[in-house]
Design an enzyme around this catalytic site. Structure first.
Site, PDB file in Angstrom:
ATOM      1  N   SER A  46       0.826  -1.206   0.000  1.00  0.00           N
ATOM      2  CA  SER A  46       0.000   0.000   0.000  1.00  0.00           C
ATOM      3  C   SER A  46       0.859   1.255   0.000  1.00  0.00           C
ATOM      4  CB  SER A  46      -0.964   0.006   1.192  1.00  0.00           C
ATOM      5  OG  SER A  46      -0.259  -0.121   2.407  1.00  0.00           O
ATOM      6  N   GLU A  47       2.012   1.237   0.715  1.00  0.00           N
ATOM      7  CA  GLU A  47       2.943   2.362   0.657  1.00  0.00           C
ATOM      8  C   GLU A  47       4.384   1.897   0.782  1.00  0.00           C
ATOM      9  OE1 GLU A  47      -0.577   5.000   2.168  1.00  0.00           O
ATOM     10  OE2 GLU A  47       0.289   3.192   3.026  1.00  0.00           O
ATOM     11  N   THR A  48       5.262   2.682   0.174  1.00  0.00           N
ATOM     12  CA  THR A  48       6.714   2.521   0.274  1.00  0.00           C
ATOM     13  C   THR A  48       7.282   3.895   0.588  1.00  0.00           C
ATOM     14  OG1 THR A  48       6.768   0.696  -1.311  1.00  0.00           O
ATOM     15  CG2 THR A  48       8.826   1.902  -0.972  1.00  0.00           C
TER      16      THR A  48
END
Length: 280
Positions: A46-48
């Site tokens: 979902s996020e990096t």
């Protein structure tokens, strides 16, 4: 290309691998926006995030946050996971116990004094009535009856959330996320109380996330926006705990704690599950 330190965290669950995954590139300096976005797309999380030297002298570090499709102004579980990673990588905050993270909405304070439980100060939230057409469209697609809807609002703290407060946690858990037409409706949140004496006070779900998942496991920034909305309406009288991810087999737990001078703290556990190097 060079080897860079890489960490993968699990955030917002007391049980490792039951929260929300986050990839962190520790030494992100020298990477272009295009390289960061390509790597974030590749991780398919979902996020990096990418840790960088701060540009604001008040900050301890700077972070850039990417979904698989775009850069974010702010996000909750990336804030806690990035902070835990920065500390584990040898970061020393200017103020003991408080880490100041620079991101695209400004500086966000993180309470690191109770690690592995971390909490960020919820950023300011803009509150508006939801557009009636959007309200009707989303309610229709999700099969929400007017009798089940208590309140709606449009909340913005970087992302913009379309929030539906429902009568009960059972109403929240009964919704079929597959019915939502994404990307027509993005960042749709559901929120409702559990029965008294339950383990958690509220249940939250968030749909339309910009990844291959249509439901986000745990969403710190949405919970932060909800807490600010409750405070603005005189409804944040005491700390509470949120369950999220229940419907998709996660054990997300988010703590919300009113602080001094009107602050609100959004907390959860962080587990480091992978450490290594990545060639970028």
């Amino acid at each position: 290309m060079k080897n860079r330190r890489f960490v993968q965290c699990d955030v917002f669950s007391p049980v490792a691998l039951q929260g929300n995954g986050l990839a962190v590139v520790v030494d992100g300096e020298g990477l272009s926006t295009e390289q960061m976005q390509k790597f974030a797309t590749w991780t398919n999380l979902s996020e990096t995030t990418f840790l960088l030297p701060p540009t604001d002298p008040a900050a301890d570090y700077r972070v850039r946050i990417f979904t698989v499709a775009q850069e974010m102004l702010f996000a909750g579980h990336p804030t806690l996971g990035s902070c835990a990673t920065w500390l584990q990588s040898g970061g020393i905050p200017k103020t003991p116990g408080i880490v100041r993270q620079e991101c695209r909405i400004g500086i966000v304070e993180v309470d690191a004094s109770k690690a592995p439980m971390f909490a960020f100060a919820a950023p300011p939230t803009t509150i508006k009535p939801m557009d009636p057409a959007q309200r009707a469209g989303i309610a229709g697609v999700l099969g929400l009856s007017e009798a089940s809807i208590v309140n709606t609002a449009e909340l913005c703290n970087g992302p913009t959330w379309l929030l539906f407060e429902l009568k009960s946690a059972a109403d929240v858990l009964a919704v079929d996320a597959a019915k939502l037409n994404w990307p027509q409706y993005q960042f749709v949140g559901l929120f409702a109380p559990h029965e008294p004496a339950s383990e958690c006070d509220y249940e939250v779900r968030m749909f339309g996330f910009s990844s291959t998942m249509t439901e986000d496991p745990i969403t710190g920034s949405l919970n932060a926006a909800i807490a600010q909305w409750l405070k603005a309406n005189g409804r944040l009288a005491r700390p509470y705990t949120v369950a999220q991810g229940t419907k998709i087999g996660r054990s997300g737990r988010v703590t919300v704690t009113p602080g001094s001078e009107g602050s609100v703290w959004i907390g959860g556990d962080v587990h480091v599950v992978i450490e290594g190097m990545v060639n970028l």
